[in-house]
Design a protein around this motif. Structure first.
Motif, short mmCIF file in Angstrom:
data_model
loop_
_atom_site.label_atom_id
_atom_site.label_comp_id
_atom_site.label_asym_id
_atom_site.label_seq_id
_atom_site.Cartn_x
_atom_site.Cartn_y
_atom_site.Cartn_z
N ALA A 64 15.77 -4.24 5.92
CA ALA A 64 17.06 -4.71 5.44
C ALA A 64 17.44 -4.13 4.08
O ALA A 64 18.51 -4.43 3.56
N THR A 65 16.57 -3.31 3.49
CA THR A 65 16.85 -2.71 2.19
C THR A 65 17.61 -1.41 2.38
O THR A 65 17.17 -0.52 3.11
N LEU A 66 18.74 -1.33 1.73
CA LEU A 66 19.62 -0.17 1.86
C LEU A 66 19.94 0.41 0.49
O LEU A 66 19.93 -0.31 -0.51
N PHE A 67 20.24 1.69 0.45
CA PHE A 67 20.70 2.31 -0.80
C PHE A 67 22.18 2.00 -0.96
O PHE A 67 22.94 2.01 0.00
N ARG A 68 22.57 1.73 -2.20
CA ARG A 68 23.95 1.40 -2.50
C ARG A 68 24.75 2.69 -2.72
O ARG A 68 24.28 3.61 -3.40
N ASN A 69 25.94 2.76 -2.16
CA ASN A 69 26.83 3.90 -2.37
C ASN A 69 27.71 3.63 -3.60
O ASN A 69 28.49 2.67 -3.60
N PRO A 70 27.60 4.46 -4.63
CA PRO A 70 28.37 4.20 -5.85
C PRO A 70 29.85 4.55 -5.68
O PRO A 70 30.21 5.45 -4.93
N LEU A 71 30.69 3.83 -6.41
CA LEU A 71 32.12 4.16 -6.43
C LEU A 71 32.37 5.35 -7.33
O LEU A 71 33.23 6.18 -7.06
N GLN A 72 31.60 5.43 -8.44
CA GLN A 72 31.71 6.55 -9.37
C GLN A 72 30.31 7.08 -9.66
O GLN A 72 29.62 6.60 -10.55
N PRO A 73 29.85 8.07 -8.90
CA PRO A 73 28.51 8.61 -9.14
C PRO A 73 28.42 9.27 -10.52
O PRO A 73 29.38 9.86 -11.00
N SER A 74 27.25 9.13 -11.14
CA SER A 74 27.07 9.74 -12.45
C SER A 74 26.53 11.16 -12.30
O SER A 74 26.00 11.53 -11.25
N LEU A 75 26.64 11.93 -13.35
CA LEU A 75 26.20 13.33 -13.32
C LEU A 75 24.69 13.45 -13.24
O LEU A 75 24.18 14.45 -12.74
N ASP A 76 23.96 12.45 -13.74
CA ASP A 76 22.49 12.53 -13.74
C ASP A 76 21.86 12.04 -12.44
O ASP A 76 20.66 11.96 -12.30
N GLY A 77 22.69 11.66 -11.44
CA GLY A 77 22.17 11.24 -10.13
C GLY A 77 21.88 9.76 -10.01
O GLY A 77 21.46 9.30 -8.97
N ASN A 78 22.10 9.02 -11.09
CA ASN A 78 21.86 7.58 -11.06
C ASN A 78 23.03 6.91 -10.33
O ASN A 78 24.19 7.20 -10.60
N THR A 79 22.71 6.03 -9.39
CA THR A 79 23.78 5.37 -8.60
C THR A 79 24.00 3.92 -9.00
O THR A 79 24.70 3.18 -8.31
#
Length: 117
Positions: A64-79
């Motif tokens: 049930a653990t999913l990765f979150r899709n960011p609305l504004q991704p950062s340049l360093d890859g942090n979501t």
């Protein structure tokens, strides 16, 4: 199994909410870590998996653990989006407290019944 008869699904719900709180806290703690990918636990999916298995397991939580899709991704890859994580954490904390209050009420009810009140 006796636990299910006394507390129903609420014991499992409390465990899943606790696991989710840990995941959300990890996201908040890693908000400035380059390349960190924010995760979340789909509460309904995790609770259904725990109910189907009859016990809490790491596989139910992992599924049930999913990765979150960011609305504004950062340049360093942090979501991690801090506002989103803080809101989810606060909502989960309220839901955790509500489930805990229900369980405390149930325990008090059982205790009174055992005392014959």
């Amino acid at each position: 199994m006796a636990n299910d008869l006394l507390f129903g699904i609420h014991g499992a719900a409390l465990e899943v909410r606790s696991q989710r709180m840990g995941v959300l806290a990890s996201n908040i703690a890693n908000a400035s870590t380059p390349g960190f990918k924010a995760k979340d636990i789909d509460f309904s999916k995790a609770l259904n998996a725990v109910s189907a298995q009859g016990e809490m397991s790491d596989s139910a939580i992992q599924a049930a653990t999913l990765f979150r899709n960011p609305l504004q991704p950062s340049l360093d890859g942090n979501t991690v989006e801090l506002a989103t994580e803080q809101t989810a954490f606060a909502e989960n904390a309220v839901q955790y407290q509500t489930t805990l209050s229900f369980l405390n009420g149930r325990i008090n009810q059982i205790t009174r019944a055992l005392r014959g009140e």
